[in-house]
Design a protein around this motif. Structure first.
Motif, short mmCIF file in Angstrom:
data_model
loop_
_atom_site.label_atom_id
_atom_site.label_comp_id
_atom_site.label_asym_id
_atom_site.label_seq_id
_atom_site.Cartn_x
_atom_site.Cartn_y
_atom_site.Cartn_z
N ASP A 1 36.94 5.95 -16.61
CA ASP A 1 38.30 5.77 -17.13
C ASP A 1 39.32 5.53 -16.02
OD1 ASP A 1 38.45 8.29 -16.01
OD2 ASP A 1 38.96 9.33 -17.89
N TYR B 1 39.39 3.02 -14.06
CA TYR B 1 39.77 1.60 -14.12
C TYR B 1 40.89 1.39 -15.13
CZ TYR B 1 35.54 0.61 -11.42
OH TYR B 1 34.59 0.57 -10.44
N ASP B 2 40.76 2.03 -16.29
CA ASP B 2 41.80 1.90 -17.32
C ASP B 2 43.10 2.55 -16.87
OD1 ASP B 2 40.02 0.57 -18.99
OD2 ASP B 2 39.33 2.45 -19.92
N GLU B 3 42.99 3.71 -16.23
CA GLU B 3 44.17 4.41 -15.74
C GLU B 3 44.94 3.54 -14.76
OE1 GLU B 3 45.24 8.31 -12.94
OE2 GLU B 3 43.20 8.00 -13.67
N GLU C 1 44.73 0.30 -14.44
CA GLU C 1 45.19 -0.93 -15.11
C GLU C 1 46.52 -0.69 -15.82
OE1 GLU C 1 45.01 -4.91 -16.32
OE2 GLU C 1 43.66 -3.84 -14.95
N ARG C 2 46.68 0.51 -16.38
CA ARG C 2 47.93 0.83 -17.09
C ARG C 2 49.11 0.93 -16.12
NH1 ARG C 2 44.40 4.27 -19.95
NH2 ARG C 2 45.03 6.05 -18.65
N ASP C 3 48.88 1.53 -14.94
CA ASP C 3 49.98 1.72 -13.99
C ASP C 3 49.37 1.96 -12.61
OD1 ASP C 3 52.17 2.49 -12.47
OD2 ASP C 3 53.08 3.68 -14.07
N TYR C 4 49.17 0.87 -11.86
CA TYR C 4 48.48 1.03 -10.58
C TYR C 4 49.32 1.80 -9.57
CZ TYR C 4 51.14 -2.72 -8.22
OH TYR C 4 52.12 -3.49 -7.65
N PHE D 1 48.78 5.35 -10.26
CA PHE D 1 47.42 5.68 -9.81
C PHE D 1 47.42 6.04 -8.33
CE2 PHE D 1 43.44 4.43 -7.84
CZ PHE D 1 42.49 5.06 -8.63
N SER E 1 43.83 -5.27 -7.35
CA SER E 1 43.82 -6.44 -8.22
C SER E 1 43.26 -7.64 -7.48
CB SER E 1 45.24 -6.74 -8.73
OG SER E 1 45.25 -7.89 -9.54
#
Length: 658
Positions: A31, A33-35, A37-40, A43, A449
């Motif tokens: 998860d 990666y999803d975290e 992706e939502r707000d790098y 992160f 990215s």
């Protein structure tokens, strides 16, 4: 492993799924990666909390003036404190920071975090006594000994940016780097050990400093005890390490510096021939390499980690020094070569120190393949649980051999892509999350990215190739080229608007995984070291026998790419139209002296002409065709379309080749 087994594994187009036990206990979960992706940015804020801050940041990312990024704006910290002091304060002073192994038999030291802290404080006090202040640059030209790490951390403790120059580089290369960053102090050693014999370093420093009058002190570690010879010591300027450091106080209070305070400058080859000083700053770099070291190697408290590289390269900075120390890791540091005193030396070290994590280059893996699997099979490598690859794309054959022979068929391979400029891993499998695919770096890490684009900068579809770019800033990114913001813009940000591009080609396979294709410009990747064709050409032409030279990188089974040179000799170097005897060896040694042994051409071909366009540009792609022994491509743009036939005829007639 037999060749038949290797072939079968390759033809299966294998994906190696994470071992169940590793996946269950992995530091990073899917998860992430999803975290990211939502707000790098958020992160990387979370990742930064793994460090100790004097003052927390006000703003995580300032990207208001691209391509000039600032991370953790308003925050203050000290890199050396994060790498050493805080572990001692947290009760881990007795933990071994480094198992250091010298090349001579029996030459080894174990250094705990408490001991390392004391020595770093002493070195910082000694440098202060030599006048080093915040912002001063210090050049470090050292072998693989603990004092190299101490010197780096002492500089970081004082806020004095260091520039570490690989000990295999020549005095000319050292001179250029000292001059470019205006270093006033040089830290070196009398020498180091290489292939069973002492190799001097101090004479190269003395030669370099003949053109660097502003260097006021040279701090010298006594490593080999070699006689420095007449003129090998300059009173007042030269200071023995043991005289300055060993008696200094072990008490030193580190100062917290701004997050963007320069940490170090590392020079890497550029297409213009002039090395580029890559500037890394403190907070973002430390966050990036510490988090990736922890995540990519799934680091545990009882791991013993070995990056088999030299500290003089960015791999050593990020994954021998700053990443592992920030994480409180026990590391192995080895001075010598893989075949001294015998070809099983690496495997003996892994067995003796029960190493769990190994990180090395495909070049050396291919060398081990050539030596045969029977050598590592004599040693107990069962402690290894993750093995990594760095420096260049690893070919599938080497990947499979590495995994099966060294990893026992059970150990995940993390094939990492990153650069001096990125400061940290950018693309890699996460061993407990993503599968491994021989030859593929797989996918960008969480918070990174990475995209493959076409000539217009549009993302390509799976199954297509193009250029690898980074579309968002990341914490450990270079901030600029030292003293040359415009060159920074032009080199990395001009090819595709708003995207970082450092010259690597890549493709996406049908699964969307990334495969690196190597350089698309005239910078070669030799054994993981980036070398400029222009710099080597300049070295060749500086020889009085050479009128003109062209250099290309040709595919090589052992080193990834090999340096191949084509030279036109002056009349004075010809006898009855033929090259003088021994000229090729003389030129190869000349390049080694001017740049360093790693730049020595594998082959030099003496030619009468070079393929040029009407505007005078040398068509290196045609020379690369010759070097790689394939059919020569389109010659219609040449001023003389027959020149390639002449070159081939000359080679067939026996032009000298090493």
């Amino acid at each position: 492993m037999s060749q038949e087994t290797l072939s079968n594994l390759l033809h299966e187009n294998r994906r190696f799924e994470p071992p169940a036990d590793l996946a269950a206990n992995a530091n990073v979960k899917a998860d992430a990666y999803d975290e990211a992706e939502r707000d790098y940015v958020a992160f990387w804020e979370k990742a930064a909390e793994r460090l100790t801050w004097e003052t927390k940041w006000d703003r995580a990312l300032d990207w208001d003036d691209p391509p000039f990024a600032k991370w953790y704006v308003g925050g203050t910290l000290n890199a050396a404190y994060n790498c050493v002091d805080r572990h001692v304060e947290n009760g881990n002073g007795d933990r071994v920071a480094y198992h250091w192994i010298g090349e001579p038999e029996g030459d080894s030291r174990d250094i705990t975090y408490a001991e390392l802290k004391d020595i770093v404080c002493q070195a910082a006090n000694a440098l202060t006594d030599l006048g080093v202040k915040k912002g001063d640059r210090v050049a470090i030209y050292m072998p693989m000994i603990p004092e190299t790490v101490v010197a780096m951390l002492a500089c970081a403790r004082l806020g004095a940016p260091h520039t570490v120059v690989f000990g295999g580089f020549s005095s000319t290369a050292l001179r250029d780097r000292v001059q470019d960053c205006d270093a006033r102090i040089v830290i070196t050693a009398d020498g180091g050990y290489r292939r069973g014999a002492p190799a001097a370093l101090k004479p190269a420093v003395d030669e370099a400093l003949e053109s660097c009058p502003d260097v006021r002190n040279v701090l010298v570690v006594r490593r080999t005890g070699q006689d420095l010879g007449e003129g090998g010591w300059t009173d007042v300027r030269d200071v023995w390490w043991h005289d300055a450091v060993d008696g200094a106080s072990k008490d030193h209070t580190p100062e917290a510096f701004d997050s963007e305070h320069p940490l170090y400058v590392m020079y890497t080859s550029g297409t213009t021939g002039k090395p580029k000083g890559i500037l890394h700053t403190t907070a973002g770099y430390l966050v990036g390499c510490a988090w990736t070291h922890w995540a990519v190697f799934d680091l545990k408290d009882d791991d013993v980690f070995w990056t088999a590289a030299d500290i003089g390269w960015v791999t050593g900075h990020s994954y021998i020094v700053y990443g592992p120390l920030a994480n409180g890791t026990t590391s192995v540091m080895y001075e010598g070569t893989p075949d001294t005193p015998h070809k099983g030396r690496w495997w003996e070290i892994i067995q003796d120190y029960k190493i769990t994590l190994l990180y090395c280059a495909p070049t050396v893996i291919r060398t081990f393949m050539k030596w045969g699997a029977d050598i590592p099979q004599k040693f107990d490598l069962s402690t290894l649980r993750i093995i990594g690859s760095v420096g260049e794309p690893i070919n599938p054959e080497a990947y499979i051999w590495y995994r099966e022979t060294i990893g026992g068929g059970r150990t995940p391979v993390v094939d990492t892509w990153w650069q001096t400029e990125t400061g940290m891993h950018m693309i890699s499998p996460l061993p407990g999350v993503t599968a491994g695919k021989p030859g593929s770096a797989m996918k960008a890490l969480p918070g990174v990215s990475a995209v493959v684009v076409d000539d217009e900068g549009n993302a390509v579809k799976p199954g297509s190739g193009g250029y690898l770019v980074i579309t968002e800033p990341w914490p450990a990114m270079l901030r600029t080229i030292w003293g040359d913001d415009e060159r920074y813009r032009e080199t990395y940000w001009s090819r595709f608007e708003g995207m970082y591009f450092a010259g690597d080609g890549a493709k996406l396979d049908e699964d969307g995984d990334i495969w690196l294709l190597g350089r698309v410009d005239d910078v070669m990747n030799v054994s993981g070291h980036r070398l400029s064709t222009t710099e080597i050409e300049s070295a060749l032409v500086s020889h009085p026998s050479v009128a003109e030279a062209a250099v290309v990188g040709a595919n090589d089974a052992d080193t990834g790419q090999a340096v191949n040179a084509f030279v036109i000799l002056r009349e004075s170097a010809l006898t009855d139209g033929e090259p003088e005897e021994g000229i090729v060896d003389e030129l190869r040694n000349h390049v080694s002296k001017e740049i360093g042994p790693i730049a020595k051409p594998k082959a030099i071909l003496v030619v009468a002409e070079l393929p040029k366009t009407r505007s005078g540009k040398i068509m290196r792609r045609l020379l690369r065709d010759i070097a790689e022994k394939r059919e020569v491509g389109d010659v219609t743009t040449l001023a003389d379309s027959t020149v390639m036939d002449k070159i081939k005829e000359g080679i067939a007639a026996g032009s000298d080749e090493d």
